[in-house]
Design a protein around this motif. Structure first.
Motif, PDB file in Angstrom:
ATOM      1  N   THR A   9       0.842  -1.199   0.000  1.00 41.15           N
ATOM      2  CA  THR A   9       0.000   0.000   0.000  1.00 41.15           C
ATOM      3  C   THR A   9       0.876   1.248   0.000  1.00 41.15           C
ATOM      4  O   THR A   9       2.102   1.172   0.127  1.00 41.15           O
ATOM      5  N   ASP A  10       0.223   2.402  -0.092  1.00 42.56           N
ATOM      6  CA  ASP A  10       0.921   3.688   0.015  1.00 42.56           C
ATOM      7  C   ASP A  10       1.066   4.115   1.476  1.00 42.56           C
ATOM      8  O   ASP A  10       1.666   5.148   1.756  1.00 42.56           O
ATOM      9  N   TYR A  11       0.481   3.341   2.381  1.00 39.30           N
ATOM     10  CA  TYR A  11       0.524   3.677   3.802  1.00 39.30           C
ATOM     11  C   TYR A  11       1.952   3.513   4.319  1.00 39.30           C
ATOM     12  O   TYR A  11       2.590   2.483   4.097  1.00 39.30           O
ATOM     13  N   SER A  12       2.463   4.523   5.012  1.00 39.67           N
ATOM     14  CA  SER A  12       3.821   4.481   5.543  1.00 39.67           C
ATOM     15  C   SER A  12       3.830   3.783   6.907  1.00 39.67           C
ATOM     16  O   SER A  12       3.130   4.207   7.830  1.00 39.67           O
ATOM     17  N   LEU A  13       4.591   2.709   7.004  1.00 43.80           N
ATOM     18  CA  LEU A  13       4.728   2.011   8.282  1.00 43.80           C
ATOM     19  C   LEU A  13       6.130   1.418   8.384  1.00 43.80           C
ATOM     20  O   LEU A  13       6.837   1.270   7.392  1.00 43.80           O
ATOM     21  N   ASP A  14       6.516   1.113   9.603  1.00 45.92           N
ATOM     22  CA  ASP A  14       7.840   0.565   9.883  1.00 45.92           C
ATOM     23  C   ASP A  14       7.735  -0.960   9.915  1.00 45.92           C
ATOM     24  O   ASP A  14       7.280  -1.534  10.904  1.00 45.92           O
ATOM     25  N   GLU A  15       8.163  -1.595   8.824  1.00 43.16           N
ATOM     26  CA  GLU A  15       8.091  -3.052   8.737  1.00 43.16           C
ATOM     27  C   GLU A  15       8.847  -3.728   9.880  1.00 43.16           C
ATOM     28  O   GLU A  15       8.428  -4.768  10.384  1.00 43.16           O
ATOM     29  N   ALA A  16       9.947  -3.123  10.319  1.00 43.24           N
ATOM     30  CA  ALA A  16      10.758  -3.706  11.396  1.00 43.24           C
ATOM     31  C   ALA A  16       9.975  -3.797  12.707  1.00 43.24           C
ATOM     32  O   ALA A  16      10.191  -4.714  13.504  1.00 43.24           O
ATOM     33  N   GLU A  17       9.063  -2.851  12.942  1.00 42.62           N
ATOM     34  CA  GLU A  17       8.260  -2.897  14.170  1.00 42.62           C
ATOM     35  C   GLU A  17       7.332  -4.116  14.174  1.00 42.62           C
ATOM     36  O   GLU A  17       7.146  -4.761  15.208  1.00 42.62           O
ATOM     37  N   PHE A  18       6.797  -4.449  13.024  1.00 47.23           N
ATOM     38  CA  PHE A  18       5.924  -5.622  12.931  1.00 47.23           C
ATOM     39  C   PHE A  18       6.727  -6.919  13.035  1.00 47.23           C
ATOM     40  O   PHE A  18       6.274  -7.891  13.638  1.00 47.23           O
ATOM     41  N   ALA A  19       7.936  -6.924  12.489  1.00 41.96           N
ATOM     42  CA  ALA A  19       8.818  -8.086  12.645  1.00 41.96           C
ATOM     43  C   ALA A  19       9.205  -8.254  14.111  1.00 41.96           C
ATOM     44  O   ALA A  19       9.261  -9.376  14.620  1.00 41.96           O
ATOM     45  N   ALA A  20       9.448  -7.142  14.812  1.00 38.89           N
ATOM     46  CA  ALA A  20       9.778  -7.204  16.239  1.00 38.89           C
ATOM     47  C   ALA A  20       8.598  -7.727  17.049  1.00 38.89           C
ATOM     48  O   ALA A  20       8.772  -8.519  17.989  1.00 38.89           O
ATOM     49  N   LEU A  21       7.385  -7.300  16.705  1.00 39.75           N
ATOM     50  CA  LEU A  21       6.192  -7.825  17.376  1.00 39.75           C
ATOM     51  C   LEU A  21       6.103  -9.330  17.181  1.00 39.75           C
ATOM     52  O   LEU A  21       5.854 -10.079  18.133  1.00 39.75           O
ATOM     53  N   ALA A  22       6.293  -9.782  15.955  1.00 42.11           N
ATOM     54  CA  ALA A  22       6.221 -11.221  15.672  1.00 42.11           C
ATOM     55  C   ALA A  22       7.270 -11.972  16.482  1.00 42.11           C
ATOM     56  O   ALA A  22       6.978 -13.021  17.065  1.00 42.11           O
ATOM     57  N   GLU A  23       8.472 -11.438  16.544  1.00 40.75           N
ATOM     58  CA  GLU A  23       9.534 -12.088  17.322  1.00 40.75           C
ATOM     59  C   GLU A  23       9.134 -12.178  18.791  1.00 40.75           C
ATOM     60  O   GLU A  23       9.323 -13.211  19.438  1.00 40.75           O
ATOM     61  N   TYR A  24       8.563 -11.106  19.319  1.00 40.96           N
ATOM     62  CA  TYR A  24       8.127 -11.092  20.715  1.00 40.96           C
ATOM     63  C   TYR A  24       7.030 -12.127  20.964  1.00 40.96           C
ATOM     64  O   TYR A  24       7.104 -12.914  21.910  1.00 40.96           O
ATOM     65  N   VAL A  25       6.002 -12.124  20.115  1.00 38.62           N
ATOM     66  CA  VAL A  25       4.890 -13.070  20.288  1.00 38.62           C
ATOM     67  C   VAL A  25       5.400 -14.499  20.147  1.00 38.62           C
ATOM     68  O   VAL A  25       5.038 -15.377  20.943  1.00 38.62           O
ATOM     69  N   PHE A  26       6.253 -14.750  19.167  1.00 40.45           N
ATOM     70  CA  PHE A  26       6.808 -16.094  18.986  1.00 40.45           C
ATOM     71  C   PHE A  26       7.559 -16.531  20.239  1.00 40.45           C
ATOM     72  O   PHE A  26       7.424 -17.669  20.686  1.00 40.45           O
ATOM     73  N   ASP A  27       8.356 -15.634  20.804  1.00 44.99           N
ATOM     74  CA  ASP A  27       9.103 -15.971  22.015  1.00 44.99           C
ATOM     75  C   ASP A  27       8.147 -16.309  23.163  1.00 44.99           C
ATOM     76  O   ASP A  27       8.332 -17.313  23.854  1.00 44.99           O
ATOM     77  N   GLN A  28       7.124 -15.495  23.345  1.00 48.48           N
ATOM     78  CA  GLN A  28       6.162 -15.714  24.424  1.00 48.48           C
ATOM     79  C   GLN A  28       5.356 -16.996  24.235  1.00 48.48           C
ATOM     80  O   GLN A  28       4.944 -17.626  25.200  1.00 48.48           O
ATOM     81  N   MET A  29       5.123 -17.385  22.987  1.00 49.18           N
ATOM     82  CA  MET A  29       4.330 -18.566  22.676  1.00 49.18           C
ATOM     83  C   MET A  29       5.200 -19.800  22.417  1.00 49.18           C
ATOM     84  O   MET A  29       4.702 -20.831  21.987  1.00 49.18           O
ATOM     85  N   HIS A  30       6.504 -19.660  22.660  1.00 52.75           N
ATOM     86  CA  HIS A  30       7.447 -20.778  22.534  1.00 52.75           C
ATOM     87  C   HIS A  30       7.496 -21.333  21.109  1.00 52.75           C
ATOM     88  O   HIS A  30       7.358 -22.533  20.884  1.00 52.75           O
ATOM     89  N   ILE A  31       7.675 -20.400  20.172  1.00 49.53           N
ATOM     90  CA  ILE A  31       7.812 -20.746  18.764  1.00 49.53           C
ATOM     91  C   ILE A  31       9.271 -20.524  18.389  1.00 49.53           C
ATOM     92  O   ILE A  31       9.815 -19.432  18.600  1.00 49.53           O
ATOM     93  N   GLY A  32       9.919 -21.535  17.830  1.00 52.17           N
ATOM     94  CA  GLY A  32      11.345 -21.493  17.548  1.00 52.17           C
ATOM     95  C   GLY A  32      11.726 -20.637  16.355  1.00 52.17           C
ATOM     96  O   GLY A  32      10.893 -20.166  15.582  1.00 52.17           O
ATOM     97  N   SER A  33      13.029 -20.482  16.199  1.00 51.26           N
ATOM     98  CA  SER A  33      13.583 -19.566  15.200  1.00 51.26           C
ATOM     99  C   SER A  33      13.452 -20.055  13.761  1.00 51.26           C
ATOM    100  O   SER A  33      13.645 -19.287  12.831  1.00 51.26           O
ATOM    101  N   ALA A  34      13.135 -21.301  13.528  1.00 48.20           N
ATOM    102  CA  ALA A  34      13.003 -21.809  12.161  1.00 48.20           C
ATOM    103  C   ALA A  34      11.569 -21.747  11.640  1.00 48.20           C
ATOM    104  O   ALA A  34      11.303 -22.177  10.528  1.00 48.20           O
TER     105      ALA A  34
END
Length: 150
Positions: A9-34
C-alpha cells in the motif's frame, strides 16, 4: 523465526516494528527460530477480494489469517522448532478507521490486529464466549507487554 513483512500500500509504516512484534509473540508462545510467517498489508480492493473469496463476506475487513502448517503454541523447554505458521493480511485504511473510532493510533491498531492474526494462526479462535475470553485476554497481554518493552 523468519517474518516477512510486505507493504503493498501507500501507507507508511515501519516493517521492522511488525517483525519485532512477531519475534516477541513467537518468544512468548514458545515458537522457535526456524518457523516462518508473513504479514502483508493490502489496499481495500485486495482485502475485499480476499474477504469475498475466502469467507464469502462483502466489503473489506481489517485482518485475515491464513494458517499453513496448523502449528500450536509450544511450552517452556519444548518450543515448536520448525514450520510455516502462515500469512496475516492487514488493510491499513480499515485499521485507520477503527483506530479513529477507538481513540488510538493507526499503528497501534495494526499491531493489535497483527497480534490477533498470530493467535488465529496458532489455533486460537473466538467463536464461543469462552474462546473469546481466552483469546482476547492473551491478545491484550501480548500486545500491552510488547508495547511496554518496545
Amino acid at each position: 523465526m523468519t517474518t516477512e513483512v510486505i507493504n503493498e500500500t501507500d501507507y507508511s509504516l515501519d516493517e521492522a516494528e511488525f517483525a519485532a512484534l512477531a519475534e516477541y509473540v513467537f518468544d512468548q508462545m514458545h515458537i522457535g527460530s526456524a518457523v516462518e510467517m508473513s504479514i502483508l498489508f493490502v489496499d481495500e480492493e485486495e482485502m475485499e477480494r480476499l474477504h469475498v473469496r475466502w469467507l464469502d463476506l462483502p466489503g473489506p475487513t481489517d485482518v485475515m489469517s491464513f494458517p499453513m502448517d496448523e502449528l500450536q503454541p509450544g511450552r517452556p523447554g519444548r518450543p515448536v522448532l520448525v514450520g510455516n505458521l502462515g500469512d496475516i493480511v492487514i488493510c491499513p485504511s480499515v485499521a485507520a478507521a477503527q483506530a479513529a473510532r477507538a481513540g488510538h493510533s493507526d499503528i497501534e491498531e495494526m499491531l493489535l490486529l497483527a497480534t490477533h492474526g498470530m493467535l488465529h494462526l496458532l489455533g486460537y479462535d473466538h467463536v464461543t464466549d469462552e474462546e473469546e475470553r481466552v483469546m482476547f485476554d492473551l491478545q491484550r497481554k501480548l500486545f500491552l507487554t510488547f508495547l511496554a518493552q518496545a
